[in-house]
Design an enzyme around this catalytic site. Structure first.
Site, PDB file in Angstrom:
ATOM      1  N   GLU A 108      -7.881 -17.049  14.820  1.00 56.21           N
ATOM      2  CA  GLU A 108      -8.934 -17.348  13.852  1.00 56.21           C
ATOM      3  C   GLU A 108      -9.598 -18.695  14.133  1.00 56.21           C
ATOM      4  O   GLU A 108     -10.646 -18.996  13.589  1.00 56.21           O
ATOM      5  CB  GLU A 108      -8.409 -17.267  12.419  1.00 56.21           C
ATOM      6  CG  GLU A 108      -7.182 -18.110  12.134  1.00 56.21           C
ATOM      7  CD  GLU A 108      -6.657 -17.912  10.703  1.00 56.21           C
ATOM      8  OE1 GLU A 108      -7.353 -17.314   9.874  1.00 56.21           O
ATOM      9  OE2 GLU A 108      -5.536 -18.375  10.439  1.00 56.21           O
TER      10      GLU A 108
ATOM     11  N   ARG B  44       2.786 -13.510   6.612  1.00 55.40           N
ATOM     12  CA  ARG B  44       2.176 -14.712   7.176  1.00 55.40           C
ATOM     13  C   ARG B  44       2.718 -15.942   6.460  1.00 55.40           C
ATOM     14  O   ARG B  44       2.867 -15.949   5.238  1.00 55.40           O
ATOM     15  CB  ARG B  44       0.654 -14.645   6.992  1.00 55.40           C
ATOM     16  CG  ARG B  44      -0.067 -15.837   7.580  1.00 55.40           C
ATOM     17  CD  ARG B  44      -1.555 -15.651   7.541  1.00 55.40           C
ATOM     18  NE  ARG B  44      -2.083 -15.801   6.198  1.00 55.40           N
ATOM     19  CZ  ARG B  44      -3.369 -15.674   5.895  1.00 55.40           C
ATOM     20  NH1 ARG B  44      -4.245 -15.356   6.848  1.00 55.40           N
ATOM     21  NH2 ARG B  44      -3.787 -15.840   4.672  1.00 55.40           N
TER      22      ARG B  44
ATOM     23  N   CYS C 158      -7.100  -8.213  11.167  1.00 57.26           N
ATOM     24  CA  CYS C 158      -6.744  -8.224   9.746  1.00 57.26           C
ATOM     25  C   CYS C 158      -7.784  -8.924   8.900  1.00 57.26           C
ATOM     26  O   CYS C 158      -7.625  -9.055   7.697  1.00 57.26           O
ATOM     27  CB  CYS C 158      -5.379  -8.875   9.534  1.00 57.26           C
ATOM     28  SG  CYS C 158      -5.371 -10.634   9.921  1.00 57.26           S
TER      29      CYS C 158
ATOM     30  N   ASN D 222     -12.315 -13.463   9.352  1.00 59.96           N
ATOM     31  CA  ASN D 222     -12.962 -14.261   8.289  1.00 59.96           C
ATOM     32  C   ASN D 222     -13.129 -15.701   8.747  1.00 59.96           C
ATOM     33  O   ASN D 222     -14.213 -16.283   8.667  1.00 59.96           O
ATOM     34  CB  ASN D 222     -12.128 -14.248   7.006  1.00 59.96           C
ATOM     35  CG  ASN D 222     -11.776 -12.854   6.574  1.00 59.96           C
ATOM     36  OD1 ASN D 222     -12.446 -11.906   6.967  1.00 59.96           O
ATOM     37  ND2 ASN D 222     -10.722 -12.709   5.800  1.00 59.96           N
ATOM     38  N   ASP D 223     -12.040 -16.280   9.217  1.00 62.21           N
ATOM     39  CA  ASP D 223     -12.142 -17.666   9.674  1.00 62.21           C
ATOM     40  C   ASP D 223     -12.777 -17.756  11.048  1.00 62.21           C
ATOM     41  O   ASP D 223     -13.516 -18.690  11.334  1.00 62.21           O
ATOM     42  CB  ASP D 223     -10.753 -18.322   9.672  1.00 62.21           C
ATOM     43  CG  ASP D 223     -10.369 -18.774   8.278  1.00 62.21           C
ATOM     44  OD1 ASP D 223     -11.216 -19.411   7.630  1.00 62.21           O
ATOM     45  OD2 ASP D 223      -9.266 -18.454   7.822  1.00 62.21           O
TER      46      ASP D 223
ATOM     47  N   ARG E 274      -0.277 -12.077   2.553  1.00 59.12           N
ATOM     48  CA  ARG E 274      -0.706 -13.473   2.356  1.00 59.12           C
ATOM     49  C   ARG E 274       0.255 -14.143   1.387  1.00 59.12           C
ATOM     50  O   ARG E 274       0.151 -13.951   0.173  1.00 59.12           O
ATOM     51  CB  ARG E 274      -2.114 -13.526   1.767  1.00 59.12           C
ATOM     52  CG  ARG E 274      -3.230 -13.079   2.702  1.00 59.12           C
ATOM     53  CD  ARG E 274      -4.578 -13.285   2.014  1.00 59.12           C
ATOM     54  NE  ARG E 274      -5.702 -13.213   2.926  1.00 59.12           N
ATOM     55  CZ  ARG E 274      -6.442 -12.122   3.119  1.00 59.12           C
ATOM     56  NH1 ARG E 274      -6.159 -11.002   2.483  1.00 59.12           N
ATOM     57  NH2 ARG E 274      -7.461 -12.149   3.958  1.00 59.12           N
TER      58      ARG E 274
ATOM     59  N   ARG F 265     -17.400 -20.241   4.902  1.00 62.86           N
ATOM     60  CA  ARG F 265     -17.306 -18.879   4.373  1.00 62.86           C
ATOM     61  C   ARG F 265     -17.440 -18.835   2.860  1.00 62.86           C
ATOM     62  O   ARG F 265     -17.630 -17.781   2.275  1.00 62.86           O
ATOM     63  CB  ARG F 265     -15.972 -18.238   4.802  1.00 62.86           C
ATOM     64  CG  ARG F 265     -14.760 -18.931   4.244  1.00 62.86           C
ATOM     65  CD  ARG F 265     -13.474 -18.463   4.906  1.00 62.86           C
ATOM     66  NE  ARG F 265     -12.821 -17.402   4.185  1.00 62.86           N
ATOM     67  CZ  ARG F 265     -11.619 -16.917   4.509  1.00 62.86           C
ATOM     68  NH1 ARG F 265     -10.967 -17.398   5.569  1.00 62.86           N
ATOM     69  NH2 ARG F 265     -11.072 -15.964   3.834  1.00 62.86           N
TER      70      ARG F 265
ATOM     71  N   HIS G 271     -11.930 -16.225  -0.998  1.00 67.25           N
ATOM     72  CA  HIS G 271     -10.675 -15.541  -1.303  1.00 67.25           C
ATOM     73  C   HIS G 271     -10.710 -14.745  -2.599  1.00 67.25           C
ATOM     74  O   HIS G 271     -10.042 -13.737  -2.720  1.00 67.25           O
ATOM     75  CB  HIS G 271      -9.517 -16.531  -1.239  1.00 67.25           C
ATOM     76  CG  HIS G 271      -9.156 -16.778   0.197  1.00 67.25           C
ATOM     77  ND1 HIS G 271      -9.674 -17.824   0.905  1.00 67.25           N
ATOM     78  CD2 HIS G 271      -8.427 -16.039   1.053  1.00 67.25           C
ATOM     79  CE1 HIS G 271      -9.244 -17.738   2.150  1.00 67.25           C
ATOM     80  NE2 HIS G 271      -8.485 -16.675   2.268  1.00 67.25           N
TER      81      HIS G 271
HETATM   82  C1  PEP Z   1      -8.946 -14.370   8.279  1.00 65.19           C
HETATM   83  O1  PEP Z   1      -9.224 -15.560   8.382  1.00 65.19           O
HETATM   84  O2  PEP Z   1      -9.627 -13.455   8.788  1.00 65.19           O
HETATM   85  C2  PEP Z   1      -7.768 -13.966   7.508  1.00 65.19           C
HETATM   86  C3  PEP Z   1      -7.365 -12.715   7.485  1.00 65.19           C
HETATM   87  O3  PEP Z   1      -7.146 -14.927   6.796  1.00 65.19           O
HETATM   88  P1  PEP Z   1      -7.637 -15.484   5.375  1.00 65.19           P
HETATM   89  O4  PEP Z   1      -8.814 -14.672   4.927  1.00 65.19           O
HETATM   90  O5  PEP Z   1      -6.483 -15.361   4.442  1.00 65.19           O
HETATM   91  O6  PEP Z   1      -8.001 -16.888   5.669  1.00 65.19           O
HETATM   92 MG    MG Z   2      -7.793 -17.070   7.826  1.00 60.90          MG
END
Ligand code: PEP
Ligand code: MG
Length: 763
Positions: A612, A514, A683, A635-636, A478, A646, A371
């Site tokens: 995700e 979110r 996203c 990402n997740d 977020r 990650r 993050h």
């Molecule tokens: C994701 O997981 O792709 C996402 C956009 O959420 P975050 O990165 O905040 O976990």
């Molecule tokens: Mg996520």
């Protein structure tokens, strides 16, 4: 042997002087294995050869002629040592001289030895050196010896590599001469693209002594006074804790607190620190040095009980440090081009740096999908993550180059390198100016297909850059970020203010808010969650459903903020099963009903889920009946599909959102949503990666949400290809077997289209 092994590893890790660390290893190994010679060869840049050409240099020995240290140099693959490094496997010989690779160095004294056992020293897949033991009598070393040496070598690789950089940096810091040669690059991972040159400010993890840097203070007397105050406050703590502990602990255990108090009441801990402050270090750095030196004395003792006392000293150290850290850095102490360096940089630490002074970020831990890296991209600040070899104690104040494209830093660059980076930075600015012309132009493909480009954010300060870069709305707000930069849960009213500001700034354009997604690598200091496996634990919607009072509070604030604007959509994170979706929807309906009873007449906003967690890929046919839209969180999704944390720099090379499995999963979701005429967007960070955006557009994704800093680059990609071209590219990459091959193919396509400058420095 386990205890001895642990002891060596601990001692080596505590040392930031490479020569001491190596001498310690050879001497300890000799003592434990009772062999005639122990030596360490380290891989270094070969003298007089082109960059990257390495040779193995004898750096420490017990048993060979010490005059050979630094003189015995072997090319890669040369001699027995070279073979161990080349093959990255042990070599065990009873008569070394008869081996075809044997190479004799007349002055080394090696002629005396027959048996040879060499094991590679490896860190992050790279051979850093070779550890060799030798014996006069011809014999093969037994399994136990091999196992011991292998285990040791596997554990000291990281510490040796850190001590190497530490030593070089501290020599550089002490040198008054202008640097003539560039310090070796300190490797990390790309976190946020861009280049920066600035001065390092090391932020330490609160009360973590090991991360405290040396720093030249503005006033020695202020530091002495601060130290004195911290000692007084710690003494006071000890008296208080000791008193209450005496009621619950046996008296001999509670006596520990008296001992602590005595240590703080004058004596070597205090005197040594004062001496170090007077010699020109700030109180925190001086105190760290003293504590480390004293703890080391205990660590070296053979008695296990006394060794444990090292922990007591560190414990005491942490307490004093906590008091020393109560004071924050004053505004004028931030360099104009601040490179923020830390073990794990938190959003709060980022927020503390005045925005116009933050030039770059370097984090010891984490990867490009952590993050902090996402925040850095949102703020358009170059970042390098996972720089595990960075010597935190010695780097503060040094000039640093941050290369967020390659994912490495250079400390104290020589003038030639600085000039080269200066040139690239100028080119980058030029490119940004050229791209800014695109802000008002639509994101349409060459054959006229319109793609919606939205922004990801969580920072109020980000709203203007999002608007300036032409975002057509917010695809992901977020909410955890405003939660993270406070020291308690924000109230309904506070949340209302934040959400309303974002919604009003973008209305009538859509804003997807979110619900809270804390947990994983997004902790709240005031709501600690301790889990062995946080990414598979209590995270996102799971916390919201277990704490309906927090969720209802948040939803009420969101609904009220939407009043009169009507551009808000609610997005639910980390949904893995239908019952979670139903429960969340029920609570949203409850909040809505409560507000209606208070005269709220606005309709329920659209509700979507993040895709995700991989289970949802297989639930799409059911999900479409219960949600209004989908947002794919790559990402997740990548971390859960590939089983790669990650945030873990060790496995970062396995984390690839362009892995064919991830691409096939995204395609399945997109096709399924389209079949049911439900809007779908992406996203995750893949959407803002020029290579990823090209792929997604070829899959027919018509809505992409990304950090503001990526919008114009992605728009440039969209406007440079036709949808047919992008579909052809996707068909070809979907046939590939490996994520790296996908990346290479997409890179080729960008280079062919003359867009290579979007993914690397230079034009
Ligand atoms: C994701 O997981 O792709 C996402 C956009 O959420 P975050 O990165 O905040 O976990
Ligand atoms: Mg996520």
């Amino acid at each position: 042997m386990l205890a001895e092994l642990q002891k060596i590893v601990q001692e080596v890790s505590a040392s930031d002087n490479l020569d001491d660390a190596l001498a310690l290893i050879v001497n300890r190994v000799q003592g434990i294995m009772q062999v005639d010679a122990v030596s360490i060869y380290l891989a270094e840049q070969a003298e007089g050869k082109e960059e990257g050409k390495r040779e193995l240099v004898l750096r420490a020995t017990h048993g060979l002629n010490e005059k050979s240290i630094g003189r015995i140099r072997l090319a890669e693959g040369e001699g027995l040592v070279g073979q161990v490094a080349e093959r990255a496997e042990p070599l065990n010989l009873d008569d070394a001289a008869s081996h075809e690779r044997f190479r004799y160095f007349p002055d080394s004294g090696e002629a005396l030895f027959h048996s040879f056992l060499g094991v590679p020293i490896v860190n992050f897949g790279e051979v850093h050196g070779v550890l060799v033991v030798q014996q006069r009598t011809p014999r093969l070393f037994d399994e136990d010896h091999i196992a011991f040496l292998l285990t040791l070598a596997a554990q000291i690789g990281g510490a040796i590599s850190l001590a190497t950089v530490s030593q070089e940096v501290s020599q550089r810091t002490r040198a008054t001469l202008r640097p003539r040669r560039d310090l070796q690059r300190i490797k990390g991972l790309p976190g946020s693209s861009g280049l920066a040159i600035g001065n390092a400010v090391v932020v330490c993890t609160l009360a973590n002594l090991d991360t405290v840097p040396d720093r030249v203070p503005r006033s020695i007397s202020d530091e002495l006074a601060a130290f004195d105050r911290a000692i007084q406050a710690s003494c006071e703590d000890m008296r208080r804790i000791g008193k209450s502990m005496r009621e619950v602990l046996p008296s001999e255990e509670a006596a520990l607190f008296d001992a602590y108090e005595m240590m703080l009441d004058g004596g070597p801990l205090i005197d040594d620190t004062i001496k170090a402050i007077k010699a020109g270090n700030w109180a925190q750095g001086a105190f760290r040095k003293t504590i480390q030196a004293h703890a080391k004395i205990f660590l070296e003792l053979d008695d296990a009980y006394l060794r444990e006392r090292a922990e007591d000293i560190k414990d005491l150290g942490r307490r004093v440090l906590m008091h020393l850290q109560e004071k924050k850095i004053a505004l004028h102490d931030w360099p104009r081009q601040t490179i923020l360096v830390g073990e794990d940089i938190s959003p709060t630490q980022l927020a503390e740096v005045p925005a116009d002074r933050l030039a770059g970020i370097v984090s010891v831990h984490g990867s490009g999908s952590s993050h902090v890296a996402i925040l850095a991209r949102a703020m358009q600040i170059p970042a390098v993550m996972g720089a595990t070899d960075i010597p935190l104690n010695h780097i503060d104040g040094l000039e640093i180059v941050v290369d967020g494209y390659a994912g490495h830093i250079v400390a104290s660059p020589g003038w030639a390198l600085k000039r080269e980076y200066g040139r690239l930075i100028k080119q980058e600015r030029q490119q940004t100016r050229e791209l800014s012309d695109l802000a008002d132009k639509p994101a349409v493909t060459k054959d006229g297909v319109r793609i919606n480009l939205l922004a990801n954010t969580g920072l109020i300060s980000d709203v203007t850059p999002c608007l300036q870069s032409g975002a057509e709305g917010i695809g992901l707000y977020r909410t955890e970020i405003p939660f993270q930069i406070r020291d308690r849960f924000p109230s309904e009213e506070e949340q209302y203010d934040i959400y309303h500001q974002v919604l009003a700034s973008f209305a009538p354009r859509p804003v997807v808010i979110r619900s809270l997604d804390v947990g994983g690598d997004k902790p709240l200091d005031y709501f600690p969650i301790n889990e062995d496996n946080p990414f598979l634990g209590w995270r996102g919607i799971r916390i919201s459903l277990d704490h309906p009072e927090l969720f209802l509070n948040q939803v009420r604030a969101m609904l009220k903020a939407n009043h009169g604007l009507g551009n808000m959509r609610i997005l639910l994170p980390m949904i893995s099963s239908m019952h979670e979706l139903q429960a969340a929807k029920k609570l949203i309906a409850q909040a809505h009903a409560e507000l209606q009873a208070e005269d709220y007449r606005d309709p329920l906003p659209k509700i979507g889920v993040m895709i995700e967690v991989p289970s949802l890929i297989y639930l799409m046919d059911v999900l479409v009946k219960h949600v209004d839209f989908f947002s794919i969180g790559t990402n997740d999704l990548t971390q859960y599909l590939l089983a790669v944390d990650r945030n873990n720099e060790r496995v970062a090379s396995l984390y690839n959102a362009l892995h064919p499995a991830v691409l096939h999963a995204i395609l399945a979701v997109v096709e399924s949503a389209k079949r049911h005429a439900k809007p779908v967007s992406v996203c995750g960070e893949l959407a803002g990666d020029p290579l990823g955006a090209l792929c997604l557009m070829g899959m027919g994704v018509h809505s992409l949400s990304m950090s503001a800093g990526s919008l114009l680059r992605v728009k440039k990609i969209i406007r440079s290809f036709s949808s047919e071209q992008s579909q052809d590219i996707v068909s070809s990459v979907l046939a590939l077997e490996d994520g790296n091959a996908v990346r290479d193919r997409l890179r080729e396509e960008l280079e062919k289209a003359g867009l290579g400058g979007l993914i690397r420095p230079g034009k």
